[in-house]
Enzyme design. Structure first.
Site, PDB file in Angstrom:
ATOM      1  N   PHE A  12      19.798 -33.978  23.744  1.00  0.00           N
ATOM      2  CA  PHE A  12      20.190 -34.439  25.077  1.00  0.00           C
ATOM      3  C   PHE A  12      19.231 -33.818  26.105  1.00  0.00           C
ATOM      4  O   PHE A  12      19.615 -33.232  27.080  1.00  0.00           O
ATOM      5  CB  PHE A  12      21.645 -34.051  25.373  1.00  0.00           C
ATOM      6  CG  PHE A  12      22.276 -34.879  26.466  1.00  0.00           C
ATOM      7  CD1 PHE A  12      22.420 -36.251  26.319  1.00  0.00           C
ATOM      8  CD2 PHE A  12      22.711 -34.286  27.641  1.00  0.00           C
ATOM      9  CE1 PHE A  12      23.000 -37.021  27.330  1.00  0.00           C
ATOM     10  CE2 PHE A  12      23.298 -35.045  28.654  1.00  0.00           C
ATOM     11  CZ  PHE A  12      23.437 -36.426  28.493  1.00  0.00           C
ATOM     12  N   VAL A  15      14.674 -37.380  27.282  1.00  0.00           N
ATOM     13  CA  VAL A  15      14.858 -38.768  26.838  1.00  0.00           C
ATOM     14  C   VAL A  15      16.352 -39.072  26.641  1.00  0.00           C
ATOM     15  O   VAL A  15      16.847 -40.126  27.048  1.00  0.00           O
ATOM     16  CB  VAL A  15      14.068 -39.041  25.529  1.00  0.00           C
ATOM     17  CG1 VAL A  15      14.259 -40.483  25.074  1.00  0.00           C
ATOM     18  CG2 VAL A  15      12.591 -38.756  25.735  1.00  0.00           C
ATOM     19  N   LYS A  96       7.580 -39.093  17.210  1.00  0.00           N
ATOM     20  CA  LYS A  96       6.348 -39.630  16.588  1.00  0.00           C
ATOM     21  C   LYS A  96       5.795 -38.733  15.493  1.00  0.00           C
ATOM     22  O   LYS A  96       5.292 -39.199  14.477  1.00  0.00           O
ATOM     23  CB  LYS A  96       5.265 -39.904  17.637  1.00  0.00           C
ATOM     24  CG  LYS A  96       4.994 -38.758  18.595  1.00  0.00           C
ATOM     25  CD  LYS A  96       5.659 -39.026  19.918  1.00  0.00           C
ATOM     26  CE  LYS A  96       5.744 -37.805  20.776  1.00  0.00           C
ATOM     27  NZ  LYS A  96       6.376 -38.055  22.054  1.00  0.00           N
ATOM     28  N   GLU A 120      10.306 -47.587  18.433  1.00  0.00           N
ATOM     29  CA  GLU A 120       9.523 -48.067  19.572  1.00  0.00           C
ATOM     30  C   GLU A 120       9.245 -46.962  20.587  1.00  0.00           C
ATOM     31  O   GLU A 120       8.151 -46.853  21.141  1.00  0.00           O
ATOM     32  CB  GLU A 120      10.290 -49.220  20.255  1.00  0.00           C
ATOM     33  CG  GLU A 120       9.510 -49.941  21.311  1.00  0.00           C
ATOM     34  CD  GLU A 120       8.305 -50.672  20.730  1.00  0.00           C
ATOM     35  OE1 GLU A 120       8.479 -51.672  20.046  1.00  0.00           O
ATOM     36  OE2 GLU A 120       7.176 -50.202  20.956  1.00  0.00           O
ATOM     37  N   GLU A 181       5.069 -32.421  26.108  1.00  0.00           N
ATOM     38  CA  GLU A 181       5.866 -31.936  24.976  1.00  0.00           C
ATOM     39  C   GLU A 181       6.221 -30.472  25.229  1.00  0.00           C
ATOM     40  O   GLU A 181       5.602 -29.812  26.076  1.00  0.00           O
ATOM     41  CB  GLU A 181       5.044 -32.029  23.684  1.00  0.00           C
ATOM     42  CG  GLU A 181       4.594 -33.439  23.328  1.00  0.00           C
ATOM     43  CD  GLU A 181       5.745 -34.400  23.068  1.00  0.00           C
ATOM     44  OE1 GLU A 181       6.608 -34.083  22.252  1.00  0.00           O
ATOM     45  OE2 GLU A 181       5.784 -35.461  23.713  1.00  0.00           O
ATOM     46  N   LYS A 196       0.973 -41.094  17.308  1.00  0.00           N
ATOM     47  CA  LYS A 196       1.276 -42.461  17.767  1.00  0.00           C
ATOM     48  C   LYS A 196       0.315 -43.462  17.119  1.00  0.00           C
ATOM     49  O   LYS A 196       0.704 -44.575  16.763  1.00  0.00           O
ATOM     50  CB  LYS A 196       1.194 -42.532  19.294  1.00  0.00           C
ATOM     51  CG  LYS A 196       2.317 -41.745  19.978  1.00  0.00           C
ATOM     52  CD  LYS A 196       2.062 -41.579  21.458  1.00  0.00           C
ATOM     53  CE  LYS A 196       3.185 -40.801  22.140  1.00  0.00           C
ATOM     54  NZ  LYS A 196       2.841 -40.348  23.486  1.00  0.00           N
TER      55      LYS A 196
HETATM   56  N1  HSE Z   1       4.303 -35.987  25.828  1.00  0.00           N
HETATM   57  C1  HSE Z   1       4.255 -37.401  25.644  1.00  0.00           C
HETATM   58  C2  HSE Z   1       3.225 -37.987  26.587  1.00  0.00           C
HETATM   59  C3  HSE Z   1       5.623 -37.957  25.902  1.00  0.00           C
HETATM   60  O1  HSE Z   1       2.810 -37.277  27.500  1.00  0.00           O
HETATM   61  O2  HSE Z   1       2.824 -39.116  26.396  1.00  0.00           O
HETATM   62  C4  HSE Z   1       5.775 -39.387  25.487  1.00  0.00           C
HETATM   63  O3  HSE Z   1       5.549 -39.570  24.129  1.00  0.00           O
END
Ligand code: HSE
Length: 415
Positions: A12, A15, A96, A120, A181, A196
């Site tokens: 929580f 996102v 990811k 997604e 992150e 990704k």
């Molecule tokens: N830390 C990632 C970014 C968050 O800056 O794109 C989204 O995946």
């Protein structure tokens, strides 16, 4: 037929809260039964009855038919997702790293159990690139998929290049805005866009390539000289993840800074926005731009996957089942701008076709062709050296790397 969703959420944070907020602002029909979180001392913005600290309260609950995983610990996420799928629950994840590291096994479990694993939100935030590649381009042979896959580094590059902000302040802002992150090395060291890219390649080419097999280099060594160089030439620096077809059934991959000029599709993609350029045989070039980070944009992608689970939607990986296998190569030439401080840091790099070199006390760089394989071999070593590398984007004939010995030039030959 529409399925009634009973959701168990993990996490929580940025996102998770973004998603919850979207739920409250739309009339989407889904019931959040429980939210599993780690930190018992943290004050929560919603009623305490939603929360549990025990993951099996969700995983062993037969009523919960959808697990929505939004934690940032990849290994813990893997255990949760695997168990959920094995228990017959559909899973939506935003993680990811976890998917990139375990995709082959998880797809196999999805197939064996007849469940669905959707991700997604794990790639490019609000841009629906995964489902687009899975569905729209499922029959088309793609020439390339490339783009800005990381919002944090794009935000930093925008601020330091266009707005003259210093790097630490720009990074701090990206953290405060919830883009980065937990460990921002994942962003500025180009690991987040690397993961990704693995997801994009799985959908675009049906190939599961482990992230450890791909060259990635970030922006943490960016120096004022690099910015000055780019500005003087009317260029911008963008961290670009790319997969491109190099032969009929052969692809190459990399994640690294690029110089882009004003004609480039990604030139005006700024701040936390991501941009994806898809080049295909028949549909030609298409570009997707959208917010790549942040609670609401990423939450919107999670919501879209949750919605798809009402109809038991799943990725089919049709390209993975095609007859002719696709191979992956790093034996490919790229032209780079390489700024260095100490000659010893580049002594073990072979350059082909040096087209420009500058040697001054405070600013040394070389523009030359280099083998992606060689950069890959130095992958773990390079971040320890004070060098910045940017792909110039010039396409180089593969033959440049042939007849290696004759063409190979050590930079020291010129010093
Ligand atoms: N830390 C990632 C970014 C968050 O800056 O794109 C989204 O995946």
């Amino acid at each position: 037929m529409e399925k009634k969703l009973k959701i168990g959420m993990f996490g929580f944070g940025c996102v998770g809260q973004g998603l919850y907020d979207i739920f409250t602002k739309t009339d989407f029909q889904a019931e959040i039964q429980l939210i599993c979180v780690k930190d018992k001392s943290k004050k929560r913005s919603i009623d305490a009855s939603y929360f549990t600290y025990e993951k099996d309260d969700i995983l062993d609950n037969p009523e919960i038919n959808l697990v929505v995983e939004m934690i940032d610990d990849a290994e813990a996420a893997y255990e949760i997702v695997k168990k959920a799928l094995l228990k017959g629950k559909n899973v939506v994840t935003a993680n990811k790293k976890m998917v990139a590291l375990h995709i082959e096994e998880l797809v196999e479990i999805q197939q064996q159990t007849g469940t669905s694993l959707l991700y997604e939100a794990a790639a490019c935030g609000s841009i629906p690139i995964i489902r687009t590649l899975a569905e729209y381009y499922d029959n088309e042979w793609l020439y390339s998929v490339s783009g800005i896959f990381n919002g944090t580094s794009n935000y930093i590059l925008t601020k330091v290049i266009q707005e003259n902000l210093d790097y630490p302040t720009a990074l701090k802002q990206a953290q405060e805005l919830g883009f980065a992150e937990t460990d921002p090395t994942a962003d500025v060291g180009a690991f987040d866009p690397l993961y990704k890219l693995c997801l994009v390649v799985a959908q675009a080419y049906g190939k599961f390539i482990p992230p450890q097999e791909i060259f990635n280099y970030g922006i943490s060594s960016l120096a004022p000289q690099d910015i000055q160089y780019a500005k003087e030439k009317g260029l911008k620096i963008k961290l670009i993840a790319a997969v491109s077809k190099v032969e009929d059934r052969e692809i190459t991959l990399s994640v690294m800074p690029y110089f882009v000029d004003a004609k480039h599709y990604l030139y005006n993609v700024e701040n936390e926005y991501n941009g994806v350029v898809v080049e295909a045989a028949f549909s030609d070039k298409q570009i997707f731009i959208g917010k790549g980070a942040g609670g609401h944009p990423t939450g919107s992608a999670v919501l879209s996957d949750i919605s798809a689970c009402r109809y038991d939607y799943r990725y089919e990986y049709r390209k993975a089942h095609q007859q002719e296998a696709i191979s992956y190569t790093r034996h490919y030439p790229i032209e780079v701008y390489l700024r260095y401080q100490d000659e010893r840091d580049i002594a073990d790099i072979d350059f082909y076709e040096i087209s420009e070199q500058h040697i001054a006390k405070e600013f040394k760089y070389v523009i030359a062709v280099i083998s992606l394989e060689q950069l890959f071999e130095l992958k773990t070593d390079l971040p320890q050296r004070n060098i910045f590398i940017a792909n110039t984007g010039r396409r180089v004939a593969r033959e440049v790397l042939l007849g290696t010995l004759e063409n190979k030039i050590a930079v020291s030959d010129f010093i």
